[in-house]
Design a protein around this motif. Sequence first.
Motif, mmCIF file in Angstrom:
data_model
loop_
_atom_site.group_PDB
_atom_site.id
_atom_site.type_symbol
_atom_site.label_atom_id
_atom_site.label_comp_id
_atom_site.label_asym_id
_atom_site.label_seq_id
_atom_site.Cartn_x
_atom_site.Cartn_y
_atom_site.Cartn_z
ATOM 1 N N ARG A 15 -30.898 19.633 45.829
ATOM 2 C CA ARG A 15 -32.054 20.530 45.936
ATOM 3 C C ARG A 15 -33.359 19.760 45.946
ATOM 4 O O ARG A 15 -34.282 20.087 46.708
ATOM 5 C CB ARG A 15 -32.031 21.509 44.761
ATOM 6 N N ASN B 291 -22.361 29.379 50.926
ATOM 7 C CA ASN B 291 -22.529 27.961 50.628
ATOM 8 C C ASN B 291 -21.480 27.498 49.617
ATOM 9 O O ASN B 291 -20.882 28.309 48.904
ATOM 10 C CB ASN B 291 -23.936 27.699 50.081
ATOM 11 N N PHE C 147 -28.812 29.552 44.960
ATOM 12 C CA PHE C 147 -28.478 28.905 46.224
ATOM 13 C C PHE C 147 -27.321 29.575 46.956
ATOM 14 O O PHE C 147 -26.866 29.059 47.975
ATOM 15 C CB PHE C 147 -28.129 27.424 45.974
#
Length: 255
Positions: A176, A17, A106
Amino acid sequence: MPKQDMEKMELRKNFRNVWHTDLTHSIQNDTPYCCFALWCAPCASYLLRKRALYDDMSRYVCCAGYMPCSGRCGEAKCPQLCLATEVFCCFANSVASTRFLLQDEFQIQTTKCDNCIIGFMVCLSQVACIFSIVACIVGMDELSEASQILTCCSDMVYCTVCACMQTQHKMEMDKRDGKFGPQPMAVPPAQQMSRFDQATPPAVGYPPQQGYPPSGYPQHPPQGYPPSGYPQNPPPSAYSQYPPGAYPPPPAYPK
């Protein structure tokens, strides 16, 4: 650096990511918060760390557990005071710790452009520090002025990059928490892959066949095949006698 931290740094290189916004566009994407992070940097760092912990201060560890002092500063007794001390006394470590915390959660990797900007900030700070030490030892006025100018430039770059980094962290947590709304494009459905143990591969993405030839084409039989009106199989009586009655019987041969 401990071996565990080295392993974490190696793992971050393989993350898939990326940040919602890079450092070069964080100012224009959220200008008000970037100004707030520039003029009230410790306050922004405090609020971002608390938000990164989902407002659960019982999870707080000094410098997010990435420094030797982590877990040894009495965080469990008064986490708010420890966090306030961290952002004022170790501001750079507080920003970096929040960044590592979000990256590990993440699985975010830092782009090459962001790495160049952060590396330039660190190198400029080190060069400015070296020039200041040399100027103090030598005592030359020209070198002292040059070191002061370099230190001023280094401080400006440091404050600007840290403000952009904190804005980047804030936008990632906005993503988020779903503050950007639904995604403009839906995720495509999962495709199936044929396996060796399947008789026929699954028809994914293709309409089912309705017969051949398709509609609109002339329904002529292939050359050499009888038309549809012809009987496909001769009646059983055709094989009851052989040869047919119209033919003479075979001649008798002497024994």
